[in-house]
Design a protein around this motif. Structure first.
Motif, short mmCIF file in Angstrom:
data_model
loop_
_atom_site.label_atom_id
_atom_site.label_comp_id
_atom_site.label_asym_id
_atom_site.label_seq_id
_atom_site.Cartn_x
_atom_site.Cartn_y
_atom_site.Cartn_z
N VAL A 78 0.82 -1.10 -0.19
CA VAL A 78 0.06 -0.11 -0.11
C VAL A 78 0.99 1.16 -0.17
O VAL A 78 1.82 1.54 1.03
CB VAL A 78 -0.91 0.03 1.30
CG1 VAL A 78 -1.82 1.25 1.10
CG2 VAL A 78 -1.91 -1.16 1.40
N ALA A 118 0.77 4.84 3.09
CA ALA A 118 0.04 4.06 4.02
C ALA A 118 -0.16 4.78 5.11
O ALA A 118 -0.76 4.55 6.20
CB ALA A 118 0.60 2.71 4.19
N GLY A 176 -4.72 5.65 2.45
CA GLY A 176 -3.82 4.45 2.76
C GLY A 176 -4.04 3.79 4.05
O GLY A 176 -3.55 2.53 4.02
N SER A 202 -5.00 -0.03 4.52
CA SER A 202 -4.22 -0.80 5.26
C SER A 202 -5.04 -1.70 6.56
O SER A 202 -4.90 -2.85 6.97
CB SER A 202 -2.88 -0.24 5.90
OG SER A 202 -2.13 0.24 4.92
N LEU A 240 4.04 -1.54 3.97
CA LEU A 240 3.55 0.01 4.40
C LEU A 240 4.59 1.00 3.73
O LEU A 240 5.70 0.86 4.29
CB LEU A 240 3.34 0.17 5.68
CG LEU A 240 2.38 -0.66 6.50
CD1 LEU A 240 2.39 -0.36 7.93
CD2 LEU A 240 0.94 -0.69 5.72
N THR A 245 4.80 5.57 9.37
CA THR A 245 3.96 4.38 9.76
C THR A 245 4.57 3.41 10.85
O THR A 245 3.89 2.22 11.07
CB THR A 245 4.30 3.35 8.45
OG1 THR A 245 5.64 3.17 8.06
CG2 THR A 245 3.55 4.16 7.13
#
Length: 235
Positions: A13, A16, A21, A25, A37, A45
């Motif tokens: 993705v 993310a 995003g 996820s 990610l 992330t």
């Protein structure tokens, strides 16, 4: 809906860390899908990765500047090497050049940056990951589009999404009978950093609709799905 089983599969993705995003996820993780990610910085992330790992799936973080095509190539390789093969590509990351009140004076650089990230990088990731999907006779690609129309003040962004739509429409002809489906998603106008605070829909409303093109269990390909059509539905 007769859903495909994505438990144990791997999804990449892009973008993310927040917004669509992040929601995608979280939604994929609920189906047991492992995740790569992407963000510009691993710190962006980190909290999401921790939350997802606690749910029992495998997670890999990768930081990449998507305007750098050499870095994009490395992103694809890292994702493939770590996962053993990406099954699902969710091309969500994009940039929106500024709203230009004088629509006849859009700077050329607005178009250049938009096409670099929103089109060239998106296409590049598809081209790099599709061969492995074909080898496995299964793959799902979702390219995020846009419902923006009649706003030449945002033409530098809108043109990139029109190009993505054309890319999908033409590419699916060669993917027929391979088990690899490529579709488009219009998330709707959402209250995100890109959509702004005046958007009518919450970012959470992108689910469950954003997952429909991933969970397809037929030959549907080259279709534009509208996430807002599935609000409050069970898929």
């Amino acid at each position: 809906m007769n859903k495909a089983d994505i438990n144990g599969k791997w999804a990449l993705v892009t973008g993310a860390s927040r917004g669509i995003g992040q929601q995608v996820s979280l939604g994929l993780a609920q189906y047991g899908c492992n995740l790569v990610l992407h963000s510009r910085n691993l710190e962006h992330t980190a909290s999401l990765a921790k939350e997802l790992i606690s749910s029992g799936i495998q997670v890999y973080q990768v930081a990449t500047e998507l305007s750098d095509q050499q870095a994009v190539d490395k992103l694809a390789k890292k994702a493939q090497d770590f996962s053993g093969g990406i099954d699902i590509l969710y091309n969500n990351a994009a940039v929106m050049p500024p709203f230009r009140s004088n629509w006849l004076k859009v700077p050329p650089d607005d178009f250049r940056l938009g096409f670099e990230i929103n089109v060239i990088t998106l296409v590049r990731l598809c081209h790099l990951l599709i061969p492995n999907m074909i080898d496995k006779h299964w793959g799902r690609i979702v390219n995020v589009s846009s419902g923006i129309t009649n706003q030449p003040e945002l033409i530098a962004y809108a043109l990139t999404k029109a190009a993505v739509d054309k890319f999908v429409k033409d590419s699916v002809v060669r993917l027929k009978s391979t088990g690899v489906l490529m579709n488009l998603l219009d998330p709707g106008w959402l209250r995100t950093d890109m959509g702004g605070i005046n958007a009518p829909n919450s970012v959470e409303s992108v689910l469950p609709g954003a997952l429909v093109p991933v969970l397809l269990n037929d030959e549907t390909s080259g279709v534009l799905f509208h996430a807002q059509d599935y609000v409050n539905q069970v898929i």
